[in-house]
Design a protein around this motif. Structure first.
Motif, PDB file in Angstrom:
ATOM      1  N   UNK A  52      19.326 -81.145 -13.727  1.00 33.47           N
ATOM      2  CA  UNK A  52      19.825 -79.850 -13.261  1.00 33.47           C
ATOM      3  C   UNK A  52      18.742 -79.130 -12.463  1.00 33.47           C
ATOM      4  N   UNK A  53      19.040 -78.782 -11.232  1.00 37.87           N
ATOM      5  CA  UNK A  53      18.148 -77.932 -10.431  1.00 37.87           C
ATOM      6  C   UNK A  53      18.629 -76.487 -10.601  1.00 37.87           C
ATOM      7  N   UNK A  54      17.997 -75.802 -11.532  1.00 36.50           N
ATOM      8  CA  UNK A  54      18.464 -74.473 -11.923  1.00 36.50           C
ATOM      9  C   UNK A  54      18.479 -73.492 -10.758  1.00 36.50           C
ATOM     10  N   UNK A  55      17.606 -73.714  -9.769  1.00 37.37           N
ATOM     11  CA  UNK A  55      17.547 -72.777  -8.645  1.00 37.37           C
ATOM     12  C   UNK A  55      18.803 -72.835  -7.780  1.00 37.37           C
ATOM     13  N   UNK A 115      20.013 -82.660  -6.918  1.00 37.68           N
ATOM     14  CA  UNK A 115      20.802 -81.695  -6.156  1.00 37.68           C
ATOM     15  C   UNK A 115      22.282 -82.024  -6.211  1.00 37.68           C
ATOM     16  N   UNK A 116      22.617 -83.309  -6.022  1.00 39.00           N
ATOM     17  CA  UNK A 116      24.012 -83.720  -6.090  1.00 39.00           C
ATOM     18  C   UNK A 116      24.578 -83.485  -7.491  1.00 39.00           C
ATOM     19  N   UNK A 117      23.796 -83.826  -8.506  1.00 38.31           N
ATOM     20  CA  UNK A 117      24.221 -83.595  -9.890  1.00 38.31           C
ATOM     21  C   UNK A 117      24.538 -82.116 -10.107  1.00 38.31           C
ATOM     22  N   UNK A 149      31.261 -78.450  -4.126  1.00 32.69           N
ATOM     23  CA  UNK A 149      30.811 -79.701  -3.525  1.00 32.69           C
ATOM     24  C   UNK A 149      31.048 -79.693  -2.025  1.00 32.69           C
ATOM     25  N   UNK A 150      32.218 -79.204  -1.619  1.00 29.90           N
ATOM     26  CA  UNK A 150      32.492 -79.119  -0.183  1.00 29.90           C
ATOM     27  C   UNK A 150      31.434 -78.278   0.528  1.00 29.90           C
ATOM     28  N   UNK A 151      31.018 -77.193  -0.095  1.00 29.59           N
ATOM     29  CA  UNK A 151      30.026 -76.314   0.525  1.00 29.59           C
ATOM     30  C   UNK A 151      28.710 -77.044   0.763  1.00 29.59           C
ATOM     31  N   UNK A 152      28.451 -78.072  -0.070  1.00 35.07           N
ATOM     32  CA  UNK A 152      27.224 -78.857   0.073  1.00 35.07           C
ATOM     33  C   UNK A 152      27.453 -80.146   0.861  1.00 35.07           C
ATOM     34  N   UNK A 153      28.643 -80.303   1.431  1.00 30.71           N
ATOM     35  CA  UNK A 153      28.945 -81.501   2.201  1.00 30.71           C
ATOM     36  C   UNK A 153      29.241 -82.712   1.350  1.00 30.71           C
ATOM     37  N   UNK A 154      29.674 -82.510   0.107  1.00 30.61           N
ATOM     38  CA  UNK A 154      29.965 -83.608  -0.810  1.00 30.61           C
ATOM     39  C   UNK A 154      31.456 -83.623  -1.147  1.00 30.61           C
TER      40      UNK A 154
END
Length: 585
Positions: free
Chosen positions: A542-545, A420-422, A454-459
């Motif tokens: 890669x999590x394509x979803x 997910x982070x990737x 990344x910000x949107x995911x808290x990263x």
């Protein structure tokens, strides 16, 4: 038996007492202020053990304090002895912050004026003065005085870059420079950026391990032409007869020819020691930015074509390496062995010259150290399921490469959080690669485009998103950058990196880097990026979803371009591997 670092520190303090100094500032720089320095100028590493490319130490009889930026927060701590050293990350904690808590009370602090710029000297002097001390420029460097086996300069290996590769003759470049100076009512300029000097005279060299330059300055007089200031034995054999080569000690003679006229200097790169010489002359010293730097940053079409050629070679090497990596037993290899093997694949490519920097190969928790350097015998053995951050590059005869791939080692499936982070880092990379921005937009404005996913995911990540890249020169080139401090406008022809990341301390690091070139968009008032790097991303991470349809299409299109351009140059088994690596998501 190697001398202990603590012993060196004790000997340095004895030397300070001998020179009647209460303290010393040791920067990582040499006289030429480049990111890379010759082994004999690695004074900060010699004293502290810290090998990062930026930083400085403040040493007194009772304290040794090391400062560097966020790239090296973990590395500083891991490479120094906590019994001797305090480590602080800039800008969160600065020398001023330290001195606020440790006033100097009349102490005299030394600094080598040859190894600090005018700007740096003024900044240090201000900090020392506010803390109640005084700074003094020293003639004998205390580190050199105790460094008895200090390495000598490497053998000379200067060479001339043909106009067909440079895209412009030296005469044409000098005419552009002369016109620029005359428009500013300037008679001359002292050029104190090594990459600018090498670019200006279409030469390259081997004075540094990973930056193909000759260490020298230059003095350009609109009336008398260009004089290189450096080692005559190294430089004279490759220079045209109308370009003089003289030792740096000849600077006062050149200044004397310009008596009463205005001479341009750049405080951000000129050594303080040379500013003393200029101040003692009869010229008018005008401060400004290096006039060559912005011209050099806007690559001409020949240089851009050279970058494309170099990235083709590099892509073949990377794919052959990744194919090899997919078949190894991880437990049989260490990080440094992986880096060595990659260098071997690059060296097999025609037109390859040398690495553009020391490869970063960080497996597992070492990947979280942003600019980690694996040292043979002290590095990590790979394990099945490791996340390997591999940042590397090369100089070729026609261009320079810099690529980072984050890879899953072995056959163990990736953890969902890691993937997910990737994927969020990949989304940031894609956002910048697809950016369409108005002419005049700065790197600071573009930086947020890559960070937003990344910000949107808290990263988040602490380093810049992109740096300029030189044409067979420094892999990190100004004046533009894509970063929070990138105040320079991005212009057509600039080659930059696109490298967002995410780092989870003690677990793993992720960074995905391609080089891009800024190009005119279909609308003449806008620019866009063309990706130069040719190498697949690790589809297993890669999590394509998590990708939008547009993002998935970008990945598929990029991979199809990689497949089409590199397949004809690969073996059948490598072609099969690449086809699978580039399969649609």
């Amino acid at each position: 038996m190697p001398e202990k670092l603590g012993t060196r520190l004790a000997r340095l303090r004895a030397e300070l007492a001998k020179q009647r100094l209460d303290g010393l500032i040791i920067g990582r720089e040499d006289m030429f202020q480049g990111e890379e320095v010759p082994p004999g100028d690695e004074r900060l590493a010699y004293i502290s053990g810290f090998t990062g490319s930026a930083g400085f130490a403040f040493i007194t009889a009772n304290a040794a304090v090391l400062f560097s930026d966020g790239r090296y927060s973990l590395q500083m701590v891991s490479q120094t002895d906590p019994a001797d050293w305090q480590c602080h990350t800039l800008p969160q904690y600065s020398l001023n912050d330290y001195l606020d808590q440790h006033p100097l009370d009349g102490s005299t602090i030394g600094i080598d004026a040859q190894l600090v710029t005018m700007t740096g000297y003024e900044r240090y002097a201000d900090s020392i003065s506010k803390a109640g001390g005084q700074i003094t420029a020293i003639d004998v460097n205390p580190v050199d005085a105790i460094w008895h086996d200090q390495p000598a300069m490497p053998a000379p290996s200067a060479w001339h870059m043909e106009d067909a590769v440079a895209g412009q003759s030296v005469a044409d470049k000098l005419q552009v420079l002369a016109d620029d100076l005359r428009q500013q009512n300037l008679r001359a300029a002292l050029l104190s950026r090594v990459d600018a000097v090498n670019w200006l005279v279409n030469m390259r060299g081997g004075d540094l391990p990973c930056t193909p330059v000759n260490l020298c300055f230059a003095f350009f007089d609109c009336d008398h032409g260009l004089t290189l200031l450096g080692d005559e034995d190294r430089l004279a054999p490759i220079m045209d007869q109308d370009i003089a080569v003289r030792p740096l000690s000849a600077l006062p003679d050149l200044l004397a020819l310009c008596a009463g006229d205005a001479v341009l200097i750049e405080p951000a790169s000129l050594p303080q020691a040379l500013s003393f010489e200029i101040a003692a002359s009869n010229v008018e010293m005008v401060e400004g930015d290096c006039p060559v730097t912005p011209i050099k940053a806007r690559k001409n079409q020949v240089e851009i074509s050279g970058f494309q050629r170099a990235h083709h070679h590099d892509g073949v090497a990377m794919v052959k390496f990744l194919h090899w990596l997919s078949g190894i037993n991880p437990a049989s290899y260490t990080e440094s062995q992986i880096a060595t093997r990659l260098e071997q694949f690059r060296s097999q490519q025609t037109e390859y010259l040398l690495p553009s920097f020391s490869t970063i190969a960080g497996a597992g928790p070492n990947g979280a150290i942003v600019h980690y350097r694996a040292v043979a015998g002290q590095d990590r053995t790979l394990s099945d399921g490791d996340i390997l951050l591999l940042d590397s590059g090369g100089h070729y005869q026609t261009g320079t490469t810099d690529i980072t791939r984050t890879l899953l080692i072995g056959n163990t499936p990736a953890d969902g959080d890691v993937a997910g982070a990737f994927t969020h880092v990949l989304r940031g990379h894609i956002a910048l690669a697809m950016a369409h921005f108005e002419c005049g937009a700065t790197g600071q404005q573009l930086d947020g485009i890559a960070r937003a996913p990344l910000w949107a995911a808290g990263l988040q990540f602490a380093h810049g998103t992109g740096h300029g890249v030189g044409h067979v020169l420094s892999v990190h080139e100004g004046p533009a950058s894509i970063s929070k401090r990138g105040g320079v406008a991005i212009e057509a022809g600039m080659v930059l990196s696109n490298e967002p990341g995410y780092y989870l301390p003690d677990q793993y690091g992720i960074r995905l880097e391609n080089l891009v070139v800024a190009c005119s968009a279909s609308d003449p008032d806008f620019l866009c990026f063309e990706t130069l790097t040719l190498c697949p991303f690790d589809r297993r991470l890669i999590r394509a979803e998590l990708l939008s349809a547009i993002e998935r299409q970008w990945v598929d299109d990029y991979h199809q371009k990689v497949l089409a351009e590199l397949t004809p140059f690969l073996s059948e088994t490598c072609q099969t591997w690449l086809a699978a690596a580039c399969a649609p998501l």
